[in-house]
Design a protein around this motif. Sequence first.
Motif, PDB file in Angstrom:
ATOM      1  N   LEU A   1      24.417   9.825 -36.824  1.00  0.00           N
ATOM      2  CA  LEU A   1      23.100   9.623 -36.321  1.00  0.00           C
ATOM      3  C   LEU A   1      22.256   8.634 -36.718  1.00  0.00           C
ATOM      4  O   LEU A   1      22.385   8.175 -38.219  1.00  0.00           O
ATOM      5  CB  LEU A   1      22.305  10.977 -36.766  1.00  0.00           C
ATOM      6  CG  LEU A   1      22.837  12.555 -36.320  1.00  0.00           C
ATOM      7  CD1 LEU A   1      22.035  13.610 -36.945  1.00  0.00           C
ATOM      8  CD2 LEU A   1      22.853  12.708 -34.763  1.00  0.00           C
TER       9      LEU A   1
ATOM     10  N   ASN B   1      18.408   7.149 -37.601  1.00  0.00           N
ATOM     11  CA  ASN B   1      17.160   7.687 -37.798  1.00  0.00           C
ATOM     12  C   ASN B   1      16.175   6.513 -38.142  1.00  0.00           C
ATOM     13  O   ASN B   1      16.304   5.365 -38.796  1.00  0.00           O
ATOM     14  CB  ASN B   1      16.963   8.637 -38.868  1.00  0.00           C
ATOM     15  CG  ASN B   1      15.225   8.854 -39.421  1.00  0.00           C
ATOM     16  OD1 ASN B   1      14.892   9.779 -38.327  1.00  0.00           O
ATOM     17  ND2 ASN B   1      14.837   8.408 -40.179  1.00  0.00           N
TER      18      ASN B   1
ATOM     19  N   THR C   1      15.131  14.231 -36.327  1.00  0.00           N
ATOM     20  CA  THR C   1      16.586  14.305 -36.736  1.00  0.00           C
ATOM     21  C   THR C   1      17.073  15.356 -37.554  1.00  0.00           C
ATOM     22  O   THR C   1      18.230  15.883 -37.311  1.00  0.00           O
ATOM     23  CB  THR C   1      16.658  12.985 -37.883  1.00  0.00           C
ATOM     24  OG1 THR C   1      16.289  11.898 -37.467  1.00  0.00           O
ATOM     25  CG2 THR C   1      17.921  12.921 -38.580  1.00  0.00           C
TER      26      THR C   1
ATOM     27  N   CYS D   1      17.950  17.969 -34.696  1.00  0.00           N
ATOM     28  CA  CYS D   1      19.197  17.646 -34.442  1.00  0.00           C
ATOM     29  C   CYS D   1      20.254  18.182 -35.437  1.00  0.00           C
ATOM     30  O   CYS D   1      21.430  18.716 -35.437  1.00  0.00           O
ATOM     31  CB  CYS D   1      19.495  16.123 -34.181  1.00  0.00           C
ATOM     32  SG  CYS D   1      21.227  15.603 -33.604  1.00  0.00           S
TER      33      CYS D   1
ATOM     34  N   VAL E   1      24.010  10.293 -41.518  1.00  0.00           N
ATOM     35  CA  VAL E   1      22.779   9.936 -41.035  1.00  0.00           C
ATOM     36  C   VAL E   1      22.334   8.634 -41.594  1.00  0.00           C
ATOM     37  O   VAL E   1      22.188   8.324 -42.741  1.00  0.00           O
ATOM     38  CB  VAL E   1      21.791  10.943 -41.483  1.00  0.00           C
ATOM     39  CG1 VAL E   1      20.535  10.824 -41.033  1.00  0.00           C
ATOM     40  CG2 VAL E   1      22.200  12.371 -40.915  1.00  0.00           C
TER      41      VAL E   1
ATOM     42  N   ASP F   1      19.493   5.670 -42.003  1.00  0.00           N
ATOM     43  CA  ASP F   1      18.233   5.551 -41.844  1.00  0.00           C
ATOM     44  C   ASP F   1      17.792   4.296 -41.836  1.00  0.00           C
ATOM     45  O   ASP F   1      17.931   3.439 -42.775  1.00  0.00           O
ATOM     46  CB  ASP F   1      17.505   6.445 -43.388  1.00  0.00           C
ATOM     47  CG  ASP F   1      16.125   6.465 -43.094  1.00  0.00           C
ATOM     48  OD1 ASP F   1      15.444   6.264 -42.048  1.00  0.00           O
ATOM     49  OD2 ASP F   1      15.297   6.744 -44.171  1.00  0.00           O
TER      50      ASP F   1
ATOM     51  N   ASN G   1      19.412  10.546 -32.310  1.00  0.00           N
ATOM     52  CA  ASN G   1      18.723  11.717 -33.494  1.00  0.00           C
ATOM     53  C   ASN G   1      17.714  12.615 -32.622  1.00  0.00           C
ATOM     54  O   ASN G   1      17.418  13.609 -33.128  1.00  0.00           O
ATOM     55  CB  ASN G   1      17.998  11.023 -34.466  1.00  0.00           C
ATOM     56  CG  ASN G   1      16.859  10.326 -34.072  1.00  0.00           C
ATOM     57  OD1 ASN G   1      16.873   9.645 -33.019  1.00  0.00           O
ATOM     58  ND2 ASN G   1      15.675  10.453 -34.796  1.00  0.00           N
ATOM     59  N   ASP G   2      17.266  12.116 -31.349  1.00  0.00           N
ATOM     60  CA  ASP G   2      16.212  13.029 -30.520  1.00  0.00           C
ATOM     61  C   ASP G   2      16.975  13.843 -29.623  1.00  0.00           C
ATOM     62  O   ASP G   2      16.538  14.265 -28.646  1.00  0.00           O
ATOM     63  CB  ASP G   2      15.259  12.245 -29.942  1.00  0.00           C
ATOM     64  CG  ASP G   2      15.924  11.126 -29.004  1.00  0.00           C
ATOM     65  OD1 ASP G   2      17.107  10.832 -29.011  1.00  0.00           O
ATOM     66  OD2 ASP G   2      15.159  10.600 -28.158  1.00  0.00           O
TER      67      ASP G   2
END
Length: 329
Positions: A8, A10, A17, A20, A36, A38, A132-133
């Motif tokens: 993912l 972000n 996020t 999700c 994740v 970022d 992430n959405d």
Amino acid sequence: MKKVYIVLLNYKGIKDTLECLESLLKLDYPNFQIFVVDNTEAQHDQDLFADWAQGKPVQIDTAFENLVYPLAVKPVDHTITSQHEFLAGSFNQKIVFVKSDRNGGFSAGNNIALRHILKFGDKDSFIWLLNNDTVAKKESLSELTAFAGMEENKNTGIIGCRLVYYYTPDKIQAVGGRFNETFFISEHEGEGQPVTTAKSNFRRIDYVIGASMFVPYTFLHDVGLLSEDYFLYYEELDWTYRARKKGWSIDWCPEAIVYHKEGASIGSSYREKKSLFSEEQLFKSRRIFIKKFYTLSGKFYLSGLLLMANRIRKGNFKAAAAVAKTMYK
């Protein structure tokens, strides 16, 4: 049961996020690990990720509305690391939060995790690149792995899913994309169709939508990372064209359902007019892609004029100017 690495990305999207992530932790396929990455410049989102993973109450500016999966406060095995430290080793936690050094765009951000997987990952695994959405239906990963494991799909490199509008879950956003080589224009296949529409009713897709791309490790090793020529848009088409040169095909799994808010982090949504930033990136990436795989011939400029006229017709003069800028720079 093969391992699946879920990636993912972000960018100032902590609300999306976290939702999700909540949906992923409810998947009925247990053998997965989440990365994740970022891309947010500030530390704020990273701190909130840490609080959420530790089971602490998370306070954010935007109220959680219309949730398919309401947030639950519970601890989860995780680690938090920097981009440099992440690439230096392997991790066994359920979720790895990685702070990137910069916001290099969609491909660059995802590639931080993909490089790590190539170096340290299980060579018999799968990778699921997920926006992430999105919110994943609990059976989605089981369906994707089953579809990928079929004998007839052994050469399928990129597998999509049934992307469904998050805010209107009875309608399909897309099952894939089609690319018009005459006018160099792409479109979503299945957009607006009922969510129950059978796969046989759709046309063949030319590429998988980047919001959900499921690939085997062998594909990643053979074709390589996402192209960082693009900041945003056309990465999936680029990946597809490179894949086909190496004998891979693409397809989509009709039983795998992912709800998509569509462009929440960049101001691009079917419910509202696209942001100028998203329009500029779209046209910029379009030029890069066409120059890379075709030529900037008269067809490119003619199609650009048509796109410009369409924006003017809708009263979006700034977007029309963005088209002109990319055509003649």
